[in-house]
Every structure is written in C-alpha cells, then in structure tokens.
Design an enzyme around this catalytic site. Structure first.
Site, mmCIF file in Angstrom:
data_model
loop_
_atom_site.group_PDB
_atom_site.id
_atom_site.type_symbol
_atom_site.label_atom_id
_atom_site.label_comp_id
_atom_site.label_asym_id
_atom_site.label_seq_id
_atom_site.Cartn_x
_atom_site.Cartn_y
_atom_site.Cartn_z
ATOM 1 N N SER A 1 0.795 -1.230 0.000
ATOM 2 C CA SER A 1 0.000 0.000 0.000
ATOM 3 C C SER A 1 0.826 1.279 0.000
ATOM 4 C CB SER A 1 -0.973 0.009 1.183
ATOM 5 O OG SER A 1 -0.281 -0.146 2.411
ATOM 6 N N ASP B 1 -3.193 7.173 10.592
ATOM 7 C CA ASP B 1 -3.291 5.725 10.807
ATOM 8 C C ASP B 1 -1.975 5.115 11.282
ATOM 9 O OD1 ASP B 1 -1.723 5.750 8.522
ATOM 10 O OD2 ASP B 1 -3.173 4.698 7.265
ATOM 11 N N HIS C 1 0.673 4.680 6.951
ATOM 12 C CA HIS C 1 0.938 5.160 5.599
ATOM 13 C C HIS C 1 1.600 6.543 5.608
ATOM 14 C CE1 HIS C 1 -2.404 2.222 4.874
ATOM 15 N NE2 HIS C 1 -1.479 1.811 4.018
#
Length: 221
Positions: A30, A193, A196
């Site tokens: 990601s 979060d 990321h």
C-alpha cells in the site's frame, strides 16, 4: 498472504510514438501504491508539483496499454482501495531533474523499486524469515528477467502493522547483494493511521529513490 502490486513506469521521447524506453518497475504494497492525502477513505486531490503529469512519463495500465501517467498512479491496480500519492511520480521527476534520459534505442528495464514489509511485522516468524525471503526474491527476479545486474532499490520500513518492525528493518538494511541498494524511510511523517506516509513524505521518498538510483547506478547519459 499479502497482495503484491506492480506498476511499470517509463520515460520516452514522444507520447505519439507510443514506445516505452526506460522502464522502472514499482512493486510492493500500500505505501508503494500510495495513500498520501487519503483520509477516511477519500483522497484530497492534492497533487504536488513533483507529481504532476509529464508527456514523457507513461504507465502501463491495468488494461496493458501505455498511457500518460498521473496521480493516483495505482488507482486501477490497487483495486478496492482508495489510492492517493505514492513515490512513483516524484521518483521520475527526480530522475528527470538530474538529466536522466534514454541510454540507447529500444526497451530496457532500468531498475526495480521495492517498498513492502509492513504485513511481515505482525508475527515474529514472518519477521525472522524476511531477509531470506527477500534475498530469494531478488535472486529469482534477476534470473527470471535474465538481468543479473538489474538494480533493485528497496525501502526500509517507516511503519508496520505489528510489533516486529525493527526485526524487518534490520533485515532490509542487512541485505548485501550485488546491485541492491536500500534507502531508509524511517522518520518520514505518517498519516493518522500511523501506517501510511503522508503526501509530502511520499514526495521525499520518491526523490530519495531517484537519488539512490543516480548515486549508485549512474546517470543515463
């Protein structure tokens, strides 16, 4: 199991020619796909100058057609997720700013950029196995592509999904294979979060990747 993402990003001289020349493979999970600017499942649409489209930069789409690259770069590849800014466009911008261009006629893969490992921090078993698995992967890539000197630039983690981040990071930094370079993302700002990278962190990472390629593997004169 994790989903591996891979995108081909390329320089070429003319969009009309529709011929890819200097190909860079962006692979990972990601953070390579990019979540910069994504908050509560929505991308804010902010595209820094380093990430803006350029007619000389193409991407291979999920439909296997070359098209002008633009953010979110992996939107049709990392499906089911909301993509934002990743390091890819800033990486190419950094190469372009340093005068990199085609080294010869025809098509050639110039390097693989690899950013993965957050999911391997969940269990100690996976973390301990990371170095051996990564070395095997690199060896297999060189063999399968018949490119034993192909540069591989990996990113040492800035975050992880579990508590064994340092084991994976030490493994990444300890890999010592020919034509393999590691840059460290540690310290780059994270989104709320705590997993990321932010938009500007992705820009900085992309420029670091470009610098590593140029410093370690030379300009493409």
């Amino acid at each position: 199991m994790f989903k591996l993402l891979m995108l081909l990003l390329t320089f070429h001289s003319s969009l009309a020619a529709n011929v890819a020349k200097d190909i860079f493979i962006l692979a990972g999970q990601s953070n390579m796909a990019g979540r910069g600017g994504v908050v509560h499942g929505k991308w804010d649409g902010n595209v820094p100058p380093e990430c803006r489209p350029n007619p000389s930069t193409l991407r291979l789409s999920a439909k296997l057609t070359w098209e002008e690259a633009q953010e979110p770069l992996h939107a049709d590849i990392d499906v089911g997720k909301t993509c934002g800014i990743g390091p890819g466009m800033a990486f190419v911008d950094g190469l372009r700013a340093n005068g990199s261009r085609s080294v010869k006629e025809g098509v050639a893969i110039r390097a693989i950029s690899w950013y993965q490992g957050e999911s391997d921090t969940v269990t100690k078993e996976d973390a301990d196995a990371y170095k051996g698995n990564m070395e095997t992967l690199i060896t297999n890539l060189h063999t399968d592509l018949n490119e034993p000197s192909l540069p591989v630039i990996q990113v040492a983690l800035a975050s992880g999904e579990g508590r064994f981040i340092e084991i994976v990071r030490r493994s990444q930094l300890a890999i010592n294979l020919p034509n393999v370079k590691c840059i460290d993302a540690n310290g780059l700002a994270l989104q709320t979060d705590n997993l990321h990278l932010t938009t500007m962190s992705q820009v900085h990472l992309g420029l670091k990747l470009a610098g590593a390629f140029i410093d370690s593997f030379g300009h493409m004169p």
